[in-house]
Enzyme design. Structure first.
Site, PDB file in Angstrom:
ATOM      1  CE  LYS A 180      78.680  31.311 -51.026  1.00  0.00           C
ATOM      2  NZ  LYS A 180      78.338  30.660 -52.266  1.00  0.00           N
ATOM      3  NE  ARG A 181      78.915  40.739 -52.845  1.00  0.00           N
ATOM      4  CZ  ARG A 181      77.761  40.358 -53.381  1.00  0.00           C
ATOM      5  NH1 ARG A 181      77.758  39.567 -54.421  1.00  0.00           N
ATOM      6  NH2 ARG A 181      76.618  40.780 -52.893  1.00  0.00           N
ATOM      7  CG  MET A 182      79.882  40.970 -45.936  1.00  0.00           C
ATOM      8  SD  MET A 182      78.501  40.928 -44.793  1.00  0.00           S
ATOM      9  CE  MET A 182      77.735  42.496 -45.171  1.00  0.00           C
TER      10      MET A 182
END
Length: 155
Positions: free
Chosen positions: A20-22
């Protein structure tokens, strides 16, 4: 070719994460670092160990990961295991348990977002684990800002 270890080794790569952080729809393990996918870097490290088998737990966009593996198979025999719902690390490992029936040896579990993990580090971990006849061994690292990582508190 043999592994040189005192007992058989199989590896599990936890490759089901969404990343998700990507901020990308691409599976986390298929992101590139210096021109190569994270997954290819991990598989190359495992291949150098001459493990018996590598089990890949796939989930988010599993079809893309499987297509990548079909086009870029590791040297080590492998299987994929679908984690339909990502319910944590323990749940991911449960997807592999049926195939491990009867396996006696060292099971090396690798998280799929470690592109700088080398065969040398993995070999050292397995050798130390086997030499100490440990039940469980864990490789950790100190990082400057651990807020975005899973943490192990040391005392």
């Amino acid at each position: 070719m043999t592994s040189g270890f005192s007992e058989p080794v199989q590896a599990v790569i936890l490759a089901a994460g969404q990343g998700k952080r990507m901020k990308s729809s691409l599976p986390k393990v298929l992101h590139e670092v210096l021109g190569r996918t994270i997954l290819s870097r991990i598989l190359d490290a495992v291949d150098e160990l001459h493990a018996e088998k590598v089990h890949l737990v796939v989930g988010h966009e599993a079809a893309q990961v499987r297509e990548y593996l079909a086009a870029n198979p590791p040297v080590t025999p492998y299987s994929t295991h679908l984690q339909e719902r990502q319910l944590g690390t323990g749940h991911a490992l449960q997807q592999v348990v049926p195939e491990l029936s009867g396996f006696r040896g060292t099971l090396l579990i690798i998280v799929g977002d470690t592109p700088v993990l080398t065969a040398g580090v993995l070999r050292g971990l397995v050798e130390q684990h086997q030499a100490s006849m440990s039940t469980v061994s864990l490789l950790t690292a100190f990082v400057q800002d651990p807020k975005n990582y899973g943490r192990i508190l040391r005392d």
